[in-house]
Design a protein around this motif. Sequence first.
Motif, PDB file in Angstrom:
ATOM      1  N   THR A   1       8.433  -7.415  14.349  1.00  0.00           N
ATOM      2  CA  THR A   1       9.675  -6.958  14.977  1.00  0.00           C
ATOM      3  C   THR A   1       9.957  -5.479  14.727  1.00  0.00           C
ATOM      4  N   GLY A   2       9.231  -4.888  13.785  1.00  0.00           N
ATOM      5  CA  GLY A   2       9.379  -3.471  13.461  1.00  0.00           C
ATOM      6  C   GLY A   2       8.423  -3.153  12.323  1.00  0.00           C
ATOM      7  N   PHE A   3       8.153  -1.885  12.095  1.00  0.00           N
ATOM      8  CA  PHE A   3       7.239  -1.517  11.020  1.00  0.00           C
ATOM      9  C   PHE A   3       7.960  -1.555   9.678  1.00  0.00           C
ATOM     10  N   GLY A   4       7.254  -2.061   8.641  1.00  0.00           N
ATOM     11  CA  GLY A   4       7.870  -2.105   7.312  1.00  0.00           C
ATOM     12  C   GLY A   4       7.288  -3.196   6.450  1.00  0.00           C
ATOM     13  N   GLY A   5       8.175  -3.913   5.730  1.00  0.00           N
ATOM     14  CA  GLY A   5       7.762  -4.913   4.751  1.00  0.00           C
ATOM     15  C   GLY A   5       7.418  -6.251   5.368  1.00  0.00           C
ATOM     16  N   TYR A   6       7.173  -7.232   4.484  1.00  0.00           N
ATOM     17  CA  TYR A   6       6.763  -8.556   4.931  1.00  0.00           C
ATOM     18  C   TYR A   6       7.784  -9.201   5.862  1.00  0.00           C
ATOM     19  N   GLU A   7       9.055  -8.881   5.648  1.00  0.00           N
ATOM     20  CA  GLU A   7      10.110  -9.545   6.421  1.00  0.00           C
ATOM     21  C   GLU A   7      10.095  -9.158   7.893  1.00  0.00           C
ATOM     22  N   LYS A   8       9.316  -8.170   8.257  1.00  0.00           N
ATOM     23  CA  LYS A   8       9.269  -7.714   9.653  1.00  0.00           C
ATOM     24  C   LYS A   8       8.487  -8.666  10.555  1.00  0.00           C
TER      25      LYS A   8
ATOM     26  N   LEU B   1      -2.640   2.242   1.184  1.00  0.00           N
ATOM     27  CA  LEU B   1      -1.775   1.073   1.036  1.00  0.00           C
ATOM     28  C   LEU B   1      -1.443   0.865  -0.430  1.00  0.00           C
ATOM     29  N   THR B   2      -0.207   1.165  -0.803  1.00  0.00           N
ATOM     30  CA  THR B   2       0.186   1.061  -2.215  1.00  0.00           C
ATOM     31  C   THR B   2       1.351   0.111  -2.440  1.00  0.00           C
ATOM     32  N   GLY B   3       2.022  -0.311  -1.383  1.00  0.00           N
ATOM     33  CA  GLY B   3       3.171  -1.204  -1.530  1.00  0.00           C
ATOM     34  C   GLY B   3       3.486  -1.867  -0.210  1.00  0.00           C
ATOM     35  N   GLN B   4       4.643  -2.570  -0.165  1.00  0.00           N
ATOM     36  CA  GLN B   4       5.034  -3.276   1.053  1.00  0.00           C
ATOM     37  C   GLN B   4       5.237  -2.332   2.228  1.00  0.00           C
ATOM     38  N   LYS B   5       5.794  -1.149   1.940  1.00  0.00           N
ATOM     39  CA  LYS B   5       6.135  -0.218   3.012  1.00  0.00           C
ATOM     40  C   LYS B   5       5.297   1.045   2.916  1.00  0.00           C
ATOM     41  N   LYS B   6       5.273   1.775   4.005  1.00  0.00           N
ATOM     42  CA  LYS B   6       4.476   2.996   4.095  1.00  0.00           C
ATOM     43  C   LYS B   6       4.875   3.991   3.012  1.00  0.00           C
ATOM     44  N   SER B   7       3.867   4.525   2.318  1.00  0.00           N
ATOM     45  CA  SER B   7       4.100   5.520   1.271  1.00  0.00           C
ATOM     46  C   SER B   7       3.605   6.876   1.744  1.00  0.00           C
ATOM     47  N   LEU B   8       4.516   7.808   1.944  1.00  0.00           N
ATOM     48  CA  LEU B   8       4.139   9.150   2.372  1.00  0.00           C
ATOM     49  C   LEU B   8       3.333   9.859   1.286  1.00  0.00           C
ATOM     50  N   ILE B   9       3.651   9.549   0.011  1.00  0.00           N
ATOM     51  CA  ILE B   9       2.915  10.155  -1.103  1.00  0.00           C
ATOM     52  C   ILE B   9       1.462   9.700  -1.083  1.00  0.00           C
ATOM     53  N   ALA B  10       1.248   8.376  -0.905  1.00  0.00           N
ATOM     54  CA  ALA B  10      -0.116   7.853  -0.862  1.00  0.00           C
ATOM     55  C   ALA B  10      -0.881   8.415   0.330  1.00  0.00           C
ATOM     56  N   MET B  11      -0.197   8.538   1.470  1.00  0.00           N
ATOM     57  CA  MET B  11      -0.845   9.094   2.666  1.00  0.00           C
ATOM     58  C   MET B  11      -1.241  10.549   2.435  1.00  0.00           C
TER      59      MET B  11
ATOM     60  N   ASP C   1      -4.441  -5.553   9.411  1.00  0.00           N
ATOM     61  CA  ASP C   1      -3.133  -6.133   9.754  1.00  0.00           C
ATOM     62  C   ASP C   1      -2.057  -5.682   8.770  1.00  0.00           C
ATOM     63  N   LEU C   2      -2.442  -5.489   7.503  1.00  0.00           N
ATOM     64  CA  LEU C   2      -1.489  -4.974   6.515  1.00  0.00           C
ATOM     65  C   LEU C   2      -1.099  -3.537   6.866  1.00  0.00           C
ATOM     66  N   LEU C   3      -2.092  -2.738   7.274  1.00  0.00           N
ATOM     67  CA  LEU C   3      -1.811  -1.357   7.687  1.00  0.00           C
ATOM     68  C   LEU C   3      -0.966  -1.344   8.952  1.00  0.00           C
ATOM     69  N   ALA C   4      -1.287  -2.242   9.898  1.00  0.00           N
ATOM     70  CA  ALA C   4      -0.556  -2.295  11.164  1.00  0.00           C
ATOM     71  C   ALA C   4       0.917  -2.619  10.935  1.00  0.00           C
ATOM     72  N   ARG C   5       1.196  -3.512   9.980  1.00  0.00           N
ATOM     73  CA  ARG C   5       2.590  -3.863   9.688  1.00  0.00           C
ATOM     74  C   ARG C   5       3.393  -2.649   9.253  1.00  0.00           C
ATOM     75  N   GLN C   6       2.735  -1.699   8.604  1.00  0.00           N
ATOM     76  CA  GLN C   6       3.412  -0.494   8.124  1.00  0.00           C
ATOM     77  C   GLN C   6       3.381   0.638   9.151  1.00  0.00           C
TER      78      GLN C   6
END
Length: 379
Positions: free
Chosen positions: A37-44, A271-281, A73-78
């Motif tokens: 339903t939107g980019f982000g955590g598992y609840e999306k 991929l370091t957590g549920q949501k996109k990390s700008l620091i990791a990127m 798919d994990l990357l796509a979710r974010q």
Amino acid sequence: CSSSRSISVAPSGLPAPGPEPPAGGDEAAEHRALVLTGFGGYEKLKVQLRRCSSPGPGEVSVRVHACGLNFADLLARQGLYDLPSPPVCPGMECAGVVRALGEGVRDRQVGDKVMILAKSGLWQEVVNVPARQTFLMPPGMSFEEAAALPVNYITAYMVLFDFGNLRPNQSVLIHMAAGGVGTAAIQLCKTVENVTIFGTASASKHDALRSSGVTHPIDYRTTDYAEEVRKISPKGVDIVLDPLGGSDTSKAFNLLKPMGKVIIYGVANVLTGQKKSLIAMAKTWWNQFSINALQLLHHNKAVCGYDLGAMDEEFELLGSVISKLDNLYRQGKIKPKIDSVWPFDRVADAMRQMQEKKNVGKVILVPEAPKEESKKEEN
């Protein structure tokens, strides 16, 4: 289905699907689909009800029994992988039974058991796809195994043999060796004589890796894997399979023997957590390996890049790889290893299993909970 429409959002307590329509025509009953339903955590990710139209010309309609979960798919979710804007149904692979044929389809029949490969859209109970994206399942293969085969085994086969040119007496470093591609790559390495396999994974998975054929399991969490490889093989290795990216690609290149090859097929380091990390990127981008043609010339090494998602139009090429994998399965040389099976409404748990690297083998999604699990809940 490409022509489906969402009619409700209901993560649980969904009604059972209605009766199957006749082959070849009428509109399907409502069916479950997993929708981002939107980019982000598992609840999306939500379970929604959809309605699927009849298959178009050249298409087949398939009742899906199992779907594969992939790192992409994990990357796509974010929002870090090539996916249409939400709301969208993810899913790159599934397996099921052909339930209806579109006009002009001659090489498939109603009742055929097939596995499907697509860019997205397959996490549904019913899908309409071009017939050329379906592949007949080998006799004796389960739906879970079939859903575990296309993405991981095509990737592992092509990076090892088409790019890597793996031959007897060579050595291979496989990162994330207990995951889907890693498990497939280990089995494929075992089809070649006397291949030495180095595999990185957490220590709790080392016994499983050894039993599957890894010569030297390495705990990447507590040791420098490059140093460990050098201790055992001072000259390095012939092939490195790199799903990590960033600084690990430089380490991979430096670990290669002359005429060695590193094949990059992912950027798991972002991929370091549920949501996109700008620091990791930013860190991954900053450390991303860069080399020019003259340096390659001097080192006598090769760097290859592989993205299965970008080959979605290469039907003949992918079909030839599936055919080879089919033969290997029939010979008993490969067999997808299933880590766990999760119903659609527990997709968050399935993703957590993979993101936290708890899986040994493939994580599978199924539309409904297995009957044994349902009985336990009733009791």
